[in-house]
Design a protein around this motif. Structure first.
Motif, PDB file in Angstrom:
ATOM      1  N   ARG A 160       0.137  19.603 -10.051  1.00  0.00           N
ATOM      2  CA  ARG A 160      -1.168  19.382 -10.662  1.00  0.00           C
ATOM      3  C   ARG A 160      -2.222  20.125  -9.835  1.00  0.00           C
ATOM      4  O   ARG A 160      -2.041  20.313  -8.629  1.00  0.00           O
ATOM      5  N   HIS A 162      -4.966  20.936  -7.366  1.00  0.00           N
ATOM      6  CA  HIS A 162      -5.445  20.318  -6.125  1.00  0.00           C
ATOM      7  C   HIS A 162      -4.425  19.397  -5.467  1.00  0.00           C
ATOM      8  O   HIS A 162      -4.770  18.684  -4.509  1.00  0.00           O
ATOM      9  N   ASP A 163      -3.159  19.371  -5.919  1.00  0.00           N
ATOM     10  CA  ASP A 163      -2.132  18.673  -5.149  1.00  0.00           C
ATOM     11  C   ASP A 163      -2.190  19.173  -3.711  1.00  0.00           C
ATOM     12  O   ASP A 163      -2.266  20.382  -3.457  1.00  0.00           O
ATOM     13  N   LEU A 193      -7.386  12.023   0.645  1.00  0.00           N
ATOM     14  CA  LEU A 193      -7.904  11.461  -0.601  1.00  0.00           C
ATOM     15  C   LEU A 193      -9.386  11.107  -0.486  1.00  0.00           C
ATOM     16  O   LEU A 193     -10.130  11.186  -1.468  1.00  0.00           O
ATOM     17  N   ALA A 198     -11.119  15.989  -5.773  1.00  0.00           N
ATOM     18  CA  ALA A 198     -10.380  16.574  -6.895  1.00  0.00           C
ATOM     19  C   ALA A 198      -8.873  16.382  -6.761  1.00  0.00           C
ATOM     20  O   ALA A 198      -8.128  16.622  -7.718  1.00  0.00           O
ATOM     21  N   CYS A 199      -8.425  15.957  -5.597  1.00  0.00           N
ATOM     22  CA  CYS A 199      -6.998  15.766  -5.345  1.00  0.00           C
ATOM     23  C   CYS A 199      -6.565  14.384  -5.837  1.00  0.00           C
ATOM     24  O   CYS A 199      -7.110  13.367  -5.392  1.00  0.00           O
ATOM     25  N   THR A 200      -5.597  14.345  -6.723  1.00  0.00           N
ATOM     26  CA  THR A 200      -5.095  13.061  -7.234  1.00  0.00           C
ATOM     27  C   THR A 200      -3.804  12.633  -6.568  1.00  0.00           C
ATOM     28  O   THR A 200      -3.393  11.476  -6.711  1.00  0.00           O
ATOM     29  N   ARG A 201      -3.152  13.547  -5.819  1.00  0.00           N
ATOM     30  CA  ARG A 201      -1.873  13.224  -5.195  1.00  0.00           C
ATOM     31  C   ARG A 201      -1.711  13.969  -3.881  1.00  0.00           C
ATOM     32  O   ARG A 201      -2.126  15.121  -3.755  1.00  0.00           O
ATOM     33  N   ASP A 241       0.058   8.650  -4.776  1.00  0.00           N
ATOM     34  CA  ASP A 241      -0.924   8.799  -5.830  1.00  0.00           C
ATOM     35  C   ASP A 241      -2.242   8.133  -5.451  1.00  0.00           C
ATOM     36  O   ASP A 241      -2.250   7.017  -4.895  1.00  0.00           O
ATOM     37  N   ARG A 242      -3.343   8.785  -5.752  1.00  0.00           N
ATOM     38  CA  ARG A 242      -4.649   8.177  -5.539  1.00  0.00           C
ATOM     39  C   ARG A 242      -4.757   6.850  -6.276  1.00  0.00           C
ATOM     40  O   ARG A 242      -5.257   5.857  -5.759  1.00  0.00           O
ATOM     41  N   LEU A 243      -4.237   6.808  -7.505  1.00  0.00           N
ATOM     42  CA  LEU A 243      -4.365   5.639  -8.365  1.00  0.00           C
ATOM     43  C   LEU A 243      -3.732   4.400  -7.740  1.00  0.00           C
ATOM     44  O   LEU A 243      -4.215   3.271  -7.919  1.00  0.00           O
ATOM     45  N   ARG A 245      -2.952   4.060  -4.298  1.00  0.00           N
ATOM     46  CA  ARG A 245      -3.000   4.121  -2.839  1.00  0.00           C
ATOM     47  C   ARG A 245      -3.255   2.764  -2.195  1.00  0.00           C
ATOM     48  O   ARG A 245      -2.793   2.494  -1.074  1.00  0.00           O
TER      49      ARG A 245
END
Length: 248
Positions: A160, A162-163, A193, A198-201, A241-243, A245
């Motif tokens: 994805r 910005h990984d 994070l 912009a980084c989600t992972r 994952d940010r979601l 964390r």
């Protein structure tokens, strides 16, 4: 790129080697402290931003890593300090020549081998930043923070934008097997994070044979996603994952 290695090897080293390592780390800590003081004084001049980026930071593909500051690592301050070859090569090359590290990083040999590896990143486009991990003012680990979506590894998994990837080795034998890897991986992935919106992972790809490293990532809130066949190794794709964390 080399594997992430939070080695838990506990093989003994000679007292002479321990003394040399302590001298190297003490000298590096003093140089880093002096450099920070010089940068702080420069930042107080009129018209100078407090987030002035040092000249070795490179293009800003990693959201000004050099200005991130300490990681949220509890009572012991920990910080990523971008590598300078003139200051850091001796210590990093020494770590790379430890057999437990060399088994996974493949950078053992004369200093120039490690220097070439570092120089390729420092003089590159900024997609990978080599750093010393400094704990309580003492350099004790080597890190690479890199744009996984811009790295060749992106051809081997569903990347994805910005990984952000991590490679890690714990330098001194005495610092291994004490749980540092797990705590530092969580702290540094949190740092990424926090400073890269912009980084989600955050991802990593340790060698599947490096079970202490895989275990450290799992303990730090990463999940195992897949096995990857990469040039030179079979890797475990680890993802935080940010979601999720704050749940893992």
């Amino acid at each position: 790129m080399p594997t992430a290695d939070s080695s838990t090897d506990r093989s003994p080293s000679s007292s002479t080697d321990d003394t040399l390592d302590l001298h190297l780390r003490d000298e590096l800590a003093a140089l880093i402290a002096e450099e920070r003081a010089l940068l702080a004084r420069a930042d107080t001049r009129p018209g100078t931003s407090s987030r002035t980026r040092p000249p070795w930071a490179g293009p800003d593909l990693l959201d000004d890593l050099s200005a991130w500051g300490p990681a949220p690592s509890g009572s012991r301050p920990f910080e990523l300090v971008p590598v300078r070859i003139d200051r850091d090569l001796a210590l990093i090359s020494r770590w790379m020549n430890d057999p437990a590290v060399a088994a996974f990083w493949d950078l053992a040999g004369p200093d120039e081998i490690a220097a070439a590896h570092l120089r390729a990143q420092i003089e590159g486009d900024g997609r990978s930043v080599p750093c010393l991990g400094v704990l309580d003012g003492t350099p004790m680990s080597y890190w690479e923070v890199y744009r996984a979506d811009l790295d060749p590894i992106a051809r081997h998994y569903a990347a994805r934008p910005h990984d952000t990837g991590l490679h890690l080795l714990i330098g001194a034998v005495g610092d291994r097997g004490r749980g540092f890897g797990t705590g530092l991986l969580r702290a540094v992935s949190d740092l990424i994070l926090d400073h890269r919106p912009a980084c989600t992972r955050v991802i990593a790809e340790p060698d599947i044979r490096n079970t202490p490293s895989v275990a450290a990532f799992l303990g730090a809130g990463f999940r195992f996603q897949a096995e990857l066949e990469l040039p030179g190794k079979r890797a475990a794709l680890m993802v935080r994952d940010r979601l999720h964390r704050h749940l893992l």
